[in-house]
Design a protein around this motif. Structure first.
Motif, PDB file in Angstrom:
ATOM      1  N   ALA A  16       0.838  -1.208   0.000  1.00 54.15           N
ATOM      2  CA  ALA A  16       0.000   0.000   0.000  1.00 54.15           C
ATOM      3  C   ALA A  16       0.869   1.253   0.000  1.00 54.15           C
ATOM      4  O   ALA A  16       0.504   2.278  -0.569  1.00 54.15           O
ATOM      5  CB  ALA A  16      -0.925   0.001   1.211  1.00 54.15           C
ATOM      6  N   LYS A  17       2.022   1.134   0.615  1.00 51.68           N
ATOM      7  CA  LYS A  17       2.908   2.291   0.759  1.00 51.68           C
ATOM      8  C   LYS A  17       3.758   2.544  -0.494  1.00 51.68           C
ATOM      9  O   LYS A  17       3.996   3.691  -0.853  1.00 51.68           O
ATOM     10  CB  LYS A  17       3.826   2.058   1.965  1.00 51.68           C
ATOM     11  CG  LYS A  17       4.763   3.173   2.267  1.00 51.68           C
ATOM     12  CD  LYS A  17       5.588   2.861   3.499  1.00 51.68           C
ATOM     13  CE  LYS A  17       6.596   3.955   3.771  1.00 51.68           C
ATOM     14  NZ  LYS A  17       7.459   3.637   4.906  1.00 51.68           N
ATOM     15  N   ASP A  18       4.192   1.475  -1.149  1.00 54.39           N
ATOM     16  CA  ASP A  18       5.196   1.615  -2.199  1.00 54.39           C
ATOM     17  C   ASP A  18       4.702   1.372  -3.622  1.00 54.39           C
ATOM     18  O   ASP A  18       5.413   1.703  -4.577  1.00 54.39           O
ATOM     19  CB  ASP A  18       6.362   0.651  -1.939  1.00 54.39           C
ATOM     20  CG  ASP A  18       7.000   0.878  -0.585  1.00 54.39           C
ATOM     21  OD1 ASP A  18       7.224   2.048  -0.231  1.00 54.39           O
ATOM     22  OD2 ASP A  18       7.262  -0.119   0.125  1.00 54.39           O
ATOM     23  N   VAL A  42      -3.224  -9.533  -1.692  1.00 53.23           N
ATOM     24  CA  VAL A  42      -2.739  -9.236  -0.350  1.00 53.23           C
ATOM     25  C   VAL A  42      -2.093  -7.862  -0.398  1.00 53.23           C
ATOM     26  O   VAL A  42      -1.233  -7.609  -1.237  1.00 53.23           O
ATOM     27  CB  VAL A  42      -1.703 -10.278   0.135  1.00 53.23           C
ATOM     28  CG1 VAL A  42      -1.110  -9.871   1.470  1.00 53.23           C
ATOM     29  CG2 VAL A  42      -2.327 -11.663   0.202  1.00 53.23           C
ATOM     30  N   MET A  43      -2.524  -6.973   0.494  1.00 53.49           N
ATOM     31  CA  MET A  43      -1.947  -5.642   0.558  1.00 53.49           C
ATOM     32  C   MET A  43      -1.134  -5.533   1.852  1.00 53.49           C
ATOM     33  O   MET A  43      -1.660  -5.726   2.937  1.00 53.49           O
ATOM     34  CB  MET A  43      -3.035  -4.564   0.532  1.00 53.49           C
ATOM     35  CG  MET A  43      -2.470  -3.162   0.449  1.00 53.49           C
ATOM     36  SD  MET A  43      -3.743  -1.890   0.329  1.00 53.49           S
ATOM     37  CE  MET A  43      -4.458  -2.259  -1.244  1.00 53.49           C
ATOM     38  N   THR A  44       0.152  -5.237   1.698  1.00 53.01           N
ATOM     39  CA  THR A  44       1.038  -5.083   2.844  1.00 53.01           C
ATOM     40  C   THR A  44       1.283  -3.600   3.122  1.00 53.01           C
ATOM     41  O   THR A  44       0.936  -2.745   2.316  1.00 53.01           O
ATOM     42  CB  THR A  44       2.388  -5.781   2.586  1.00 53.01           C
ATOM     43  OG1 THR A  44       3.046  -5.118   1.499  1.00 53.01           O
ATOM     44  CG2 THR A  44       2.190  -7.256   2.267  1.00 53.01           C
ATOM     45  N   LYS A  45       1.892  -3.326   4.252  1.00 53.89           N
ATOM     46  CA  LYS A  45       2.288  -1.970   4.652  1.00 53.89           C
ATOM     47  C   LYS A  45       1.105  -0.999   4.663  1.00 53.89           C
ATOM     48  O   LYS A  45       1.217   0.145   4.249  1.00 53.89           O
ATOM     49  CB  LYS A  45       3.402  -1.432   3.754  1.00 53.89           C
ATOM     50  CG  LYS A  45       4.668  -2.251   3.797  1.00 53.89           C
ATOM     51  CD  LYS A  45       5.732  -1.639   2.922  1.00 53.89           C
ATOM     52  CE  LYS A  45       6.968  -2.503   2.902  1.00 53.89           C
ATOM     53  NZ  LYS A  45       7.988  -1.975   2.006  1.00 53.89           N
ATOM     54  N   VAL A  46      -0.037  -1.481   5.154  1.00 60.66           N
ATOM     55  CA  VAL A  46      -1.224  -0.632   5.245  1.00 60.66           C
ATOM     56  C   VAL A  46      -1.083   0.232   6.499  1.00 60.66           C
ATOM     57  O   VAL A  46      -0.921  -0.293   7.590  1.00 60.66           O
ATOM     58  CB  VAL A  46      -2.506  -1.483   5.334  1.00 60.66           C
ATOM     59  CG1 VAL A  46      -3.731  -0.609   5.501  1.00 60.66           C
ATOM     60  CG2 VAL A  46      -2.637  -2.359   4.094  1.00 60.66           C
ATOM     61  N   PRO A  47      -1.140   1.564   6.346  1.00 58.96           N
ATOM     62  CA  PRO A  47      -1.036   2.443   7.511  1.00 58.96           C
ATOM     63  C   PRO A  47      -2.141   2.153   8.527  1.00 58.96           C
ATOM     64  O   PRO A  47      -3.234   1.710   8.161  1.00 58.96           O
ATOM     65  CB  PRO A  47      -1.203   3.849   6.928  1.00 58.96           C
ATOM     66  CG  PRO A  47      -0.877   3.708   5.476  1.00 58.96           C
ATOM     67  CD  PRO A  47      -1.277   2.312   5.102  1.00 58.96           C
ATOM     68  N   GLY A  48      -1.881   2.445   9.785  1.00 56.94           N
ATOM     69  CA  GLY A  48      -2.816   2.150  10.868  1.00 56.94           C
ATOM     70  C   GLY A  48      -4.201   2.716  10.669  1.00 56.94           C
ATOM     71  O   GLY A  48      -5.192   2.047  10.941  1.00 56.94           O
TER      72      GLY A  48
END
Length: 65
Positions: A16-18, A42-48
């Motif tokens: 999600a971030k990159d 699958v989505m990684t690095k999802v902000p809080g």
């Protein structure tokens, strides 16, 4: 031959971030064009602040450490 054609299904993983939205869209289009059976993402690095809106899954009990 893409490896996705040799498997029963393909899981698309992105950050999600990159990952740029257009790059992700193009990658999915490429997978579909090459006959991949896209079964999920699958989505990684999802902000809080975003993670409150998505289903999560955990394993084990947090109190068992």
């Amino acid at each position: 031959m893409p490896i996705s054609n040799l498997s029963d299904g393909t899981l698309f993983v992105l950050s999600a971030k990159d990952t740029d939205k257009n790059d992700a869209r193009e990658a999915v289009d490429d997978l579909k064009r090459n006959g991949a059976n896209l079964i999920g993402t699958v989505m990684t690095k999802v902000p809080g602040f975003m993670s409150r809106h998505y289903y999560g899954y955990g394993y084990g009990d947090r109190n068992e450490r």
